[in-house]
Design an enzyme around this catalytic site. Structure first.
Site, PDB file in Angstrom:
ATOM      1  N   GLU A  54      17.298   8.528   0.531  1.00 37.05           N
ATOM      2  CA  GLU A  54      16.481   7.300   1.168  1.00 37.05           C
ATOM      3  C   GLU A  54      15.211   7.472   0.474  1.00 37.05           C
ATOM      4  O   GLU A  54      14.724   8.407   0.351  1.00 37.05           O
ATOM      5  CB  GLU A  54      16.545   7.563   2.514  1.00 37.05           C
ATOM      6  CG  GLU A  54      15.687   6.482   3.166  1.00 37.05           C
ATOM      7  CD  GLU A  54      15.460   6.660   4.678  1.00 37.05           C
ATOM      8  OE1 GLU A  54      16.147   7.734   5.490  1.00 37.05           O
ATOM      9  OE2 GLU A  54      14.921   5.720   5.358  1.00 37.05           O
ATOM     10  N   LYS A 125      17.156  -1.463   5.026  1.00 32.46           N
ATOM     11  CA  LYS A 125      17.469  -0.862   6.095  1.00 32.46           C
ATOM     12  C   LYS A 125      17.371  -1.698   7.276  1.00 32.46           C
ATOM     13  O   LYS A 125      16.238  -2.468   7.597  1.00 32.46           O
ATOM     14  CB  LYS A 125      16.484   0.624   6.096  1.00 32.46           C
ATOM     15  CG  LYS A 125      16.974   1.499   7.081  1.00 32.46           C
ATOM     16  CD  LYS A 125      15.947   2.759   7.130  1.00 32.46           C
ATOM     17  CE  LYS A 125      16.377   3.827   8.202  1.00 32.46           C
ATOM     18  NZ  LYS A 125      15.557   4.979   7.574  1.00 32.46           N
ATOM     19  N   CYS A 161      20.432   5.792   6.151  1.00 33.14           N
ATOM     20  CA  CYS A 161      20.009   6.891   7.342  1.00 33.14           C
ATOM     21  C   CYS A 161      20.504   6.342   8.675  1.00 33.14           C
ATOM     22  O   CYS A 161      21.598   6.083   8.981  1.00 33.14           O
ATOM     23  CB  CYS A 161      18.654   7.379   7.039  1.00 33.14           C
ATOM     24  SG  CYS A 161      18.409   9.113   7.799  1.00 33.14           S
ATOM     25  N   LYS A 528      -6.180  22.182  22.043  1.00 40.33           N
ATOM     26  CA  LYS A 528      -6.029  23.369  21.151  1.00 40.33           C
ATOM     27  C   LYS A 528      -5.004  22.809  19.882  1.00 40.33           C
ATOM     28  O   LYS A 528      -5.135  22.988  18.802  1.00 40.33           O
ATOM     29  CB  LYS A 528      -5.615  24.449  21.821  1.00 40.33           C
ATOM     30  CG  LYS A 528      -6.706  25.228  22.674  1.00 40.33           C
ATOM     31  CD  LYS A 528      -6.214  26.682  22.947  1.00 40.33           C
ATOM     32  CE  LYS A 528      -7.350  27.103  23.559  1.00 40.33           C
ATOM     33  NZ  LYS A 528      -6.735  28.499  24.325  1.00 40.33           N
TER      34      LYS A 528
END
Lengths: 557, 557
Positions: A54, A125, A161, A528
């Site tokens: 792809e 797709k 896919c 964080k």
């Protein structure tokens, strides 16, 4: 079992090449060169058709480069270059193409079949994954028409896919099914151009889904995936040919660029299942090595630096890096403080010897003391997280100085368990250009270490045996603040991978107060993780692009 | 102009309350309390209908909290709590609701009208923005049916934000138009529940788009937006009532939580346009202050710390922070090195006096020298970017020590120009919990400074007058490495905001080699921006969630 002849005689002799390539996103020149080379190799091997993954011209995922007209035009220019090569071989490639309609997204995610010097077929797709690390509806308009193509007597159903992934789920993500649309054209075989990133479940899952398609449509499938890593995403290859009975006729190697052939006349031979073994911890090990290797290779760096504490995480990171880049390309800094135990230094030194990597020892006290001299008048007396954090931050200064001077990339050594609960110092041990173990829970780091040691003791056994400690104050242990990792990790897994509620988790037998405290730590430490390096993704839910949480929020706090 | 009576007599007397609220994402308890309070206030003011923004029960954007069943259930529970309050007033709120169909995404983005203790109407959102900072198709299935609702004799067309945004574009993003579907039901008025984040174009753009709807459908619009910030996204309020002629009958204040009323019988009075003034730099100024205020307020922190270099960026950041949090809540550290000019310290001190903030002076040489003593044997002689970077990293240690000990949040002071080209030290001056100016180009930082100084000199004039310098080596100037900002910024704007190709930019008259060098710097520094704090978004294309670029790539390098 009787010999079955699933396909008509007409295409018994078609040799197909599966080109499981590894490319750098946006490297149009290098990619064009590689595709041409593989086309040549396919032709030399007698293939009539060569299939690439792809978006094979841009690399996957190109992300917001797709918003640049110039980027899309450059991809189109490569397609033009490939046309002359298709004189005597079909070339099936993927690229973004402009959507000619004014309405809808500007692009399609398209597979194009080149043959006899021109475009024989294009199929867009339909199912655009927009979850976890995927953002395809950000860029692409889904297909609104579906067609097969006659190629050398064979009618191909070309899919991309996710187009095959709406099957075999109780809860399908999409309301339409492109393969069902293509069935009205009576195809002989399903082709799938894929870009399907690794996680430790994925290789099994892929076979399950493809078999569900084989069963539903009574057709064989040829599936071509990428090999190699794109920053945090690791593509595992494992391209497949599955016959109508669901037998794996061919499975390409994992994590390795490879062109291989399959002759459709083999479908008339008795089906044998040639599935490769898939051992979870060995796949994770190989995936991480691929991730390190390609991160460095694709940005053009050869050498890495990291801090070795004498603990498990940095030991495993060093071992993986040594395998990925070669031990001579790894420099470890041992940076003991007054709180470091004797065994920390001796264990680290033993590891350095076992791995054959470079190492230097730089104590941090000569900087810690004058830093505290400057700060003490303002901070007043006492010793808390403030003084603890100064130590890994001084270590970061040393590591980054080596990085800046010698062009080493700093590897982050934090594991997923500590990242989850915020057990790490921002701009200290959380620093680094790439997080190697950030998607590996501490209990899995132990497994990885045992896997690395399976034939000989590479990571000194004492590193596995001693209780984990950050060694930032006298006698500190991880369990001062956290539950044991064999309790913490399953709770984290239920929350992060399974998205369970506190009450669901408590129902599974965990202490209610502990569960609430842990989930609160996870949510409060988004800030964080937001500043963390890309994390090599090996699980179905890694920190980074695939997990997007608000930073300022009050859910479960 | 003749008096026009655009609406039928039957709903002349309907009083509508616009509830432009500011809530914390996932704070179900606080949000329920606030909604109830505003419903009461609306009822007391004689309103028959009170309208809240999009996803008003969860806050916007809830991001991957939406993947937690528990989160969606808690939102549903709040809706249940609100029902009894709707006995005598219509309550129009937004929340995620489960998609009852097995196919498609699990949720809808829904507006629900409660009345007489029960649900009178629900309409799902159709157009799901999936671009820039938006990820709605990640979570939501679009509406497949459209209906109006009769409420107190008025037929309402209920829409959600983007549902009205597919109009007035030459290149519409979607293939369908929900408002066109609703028109078949002959509504009397359009209601829009919105969550539309600020950028400096947005307030104008919003009016343009709403007027395009007014014109297309010949209906008045009531539009309700959020006020306040959610981490990096700042919602500017500015809720609107626009009559059939396109006159702005009411525009609520910017950046301020507010409940206000509009009586539909006013539509029969002559149209006057009551649009508020929209001055770009003043909006940016107010947006940044809102962003700082809500970041701190919503995470429960009161105090900020930052480094004051004597340069422009830290001066403007300090001035904005002092306005957002109060000068007594700001601590500035002056951290001169041997390369700091006299004027840097004196300018910074003058600023501290002008703002009335707290300040301390901590020299970095007492730590820099011993750090170099440790490192010199390994680094060898010389002075390059290695030694330069050590200085801001020592400053970070000081700042974070204050942050850890006293609970101050560190503000990042980097501007968009330097972030774009990577002119900053990772784990040094790029540190911080929130980037205040990361979406403001340097030339705009000058504008902001002049705006702040419009009545009196708050930022010392010398800070505006002197040439920008990082002062990390003797006599350093930004222009040693970068072109002047009035050349750099327009090139960056063309690339970042406009997504132009190098050749497009060069065509506009910029030096070809310079353009190529700058774009290469932008692309090569994705790794630094990836580790940056959230950036307050004030432009149509900010660094962060709205700009997703591959880190390892070769495009334009």
């Amino acid at each position: 079992m009787a010999i079955v002849l699933p396909l008509q005689g007409k295409y018994m002799r078609m040799k197909i090449a599966l080109a499981q390539i590894n490319i750098t996103i946006g490297d149009f020149e290098g990619t064009a060169r590689k595709i041409k080379q593989y086309v040549q190799q396919a032709r030399n091997g007698g293939a009539r058709l060569v299939i690439f993954p792809e978006l094979s011209i841009t690399g996957y995922p190109p992300r917001d480069f797709l918003e640049f007209e110039d980027f899309v035009q450059q991809a189109g220019a490569v397609l033009e270059q490939l046309k002359p090569l298709s004189r005597d071989i079909g070339i099936l490639v993927g690229l973004p193409t402009p959507n000619p309609q004014p309405e809808g997204k500007d692009l399609h995610n398209t597979a194009v079949l080149l043959y006899q010097g021109k475009e024989l077929h294009r199929q867009h797709k339909t199912l655009l994954p927009t979850y976890d690390i995927f953002d395809e509806y950000r860029y692409f308009e889904p297909a609104a028409s579906w067609n097969t193509v006659e190629f050398e007597g064979l009618r191909l159903a070309v899919t991309i896919c996710e187009d095959l992934w709406n099957l075999g789920n109780e809860n399908p993500l999409y309301t339409i099914n492109p393969m069902a649309k293509l069935m009205s054209r009576k195809p002989d075989i399903i082709i799938n151009l894929s870009a399907s990133p690794f996680d430790y479940r994925h290789a099994h899952e892929r076979i399950r889904v493809l078999r569900a398609n084989v069963q539903a449509y009574d057709l064989p499938i040829v599936y071509v995936n990428y090999a190699g890593a794109q920053t945090d995403l690791i593509f595992d290859g494992g391209s497949l040919v599955i016959d109508k009975e669901g037998n794996i006729r061919k499975e390409l190697p994992f994590f390795e660029e490879k062109l291989d052939f399959f002759d459709t006349d083999e479908f008339s031979l008795p089906g044998q299942d040639n599935e490769r073994p898939k051992e979870k911890i060995s796949l994770i090990h190989d995936a991480l090595i691929t991730g390190i290797r390609d991160y460095f290779g694709k940005i053009g760096f050869r050498t890495a630096i990291l801090g070795l504490s004498g603990g498990l995480d940095s030991a495993v990171t060093a071992a993986l890096a040594a395998r990925a880049l070669g031990p001579g390309n790894i420099t470890a800094l041992l940076m003991p403080s007054e709180f470091s135990s004797e065994s920390s230094v001796s264990d680290a030194k033993a590891l350095v010897r076992n791995l054959g990597i470079n190492a230097e020892t730089l104590p941090i006290t000569p900087v810690f003391d004058p830093t505290m001299d400057v700060l003490r008048p303002y901070l007043g007396p006492g010793f808390d997280v403030t003084e603890e954090n100064i130590q890994p931050r001084i270590r970061m200064i040393y590591l980054m100085a080596f990085s800046n001077r010698f062009g080493h990339v700093l590897l982050n050594t934090s594991n997923k368990s500590e990242l989850a609960v915020g057990y790490g110092t921002l701009y200290g041990d959380l620093a680094g250009g790439l997080s190697v173990l950030g998607d590996v829970y501490k209990t899995q780091v132990y497994e990885l270490a045992r896997y690395i040691n399976r034939n000989e003791e590479i990571i000194p056994q004492n590193i596995l045996d001693k209780p984990p400690s950050a060694e930032l104050r006298p006698g500190q242990k991880d369990t001062d603040t956290l539950p044991p990792y064999d309790v913490l990790d399953p709770i984290l897994h239920l929350y992060i991978e399974e998205r369970k509620s506190p009450s669901d988790i408590i129902e599974q037998g965990y202490d209610a107060a502990l569960v609430r405290r842990i989930l609160r730590m996870v949510n409060r430490n988004e800030f964080k993780r937001y500043q963390l390096a890309p994390v090599l993704r090996v699980s179905p839910k890694a920190f980074g692009m695939g997990r997007r949480m608000p930073i300022v929020a009050k859910y479960l706090e």
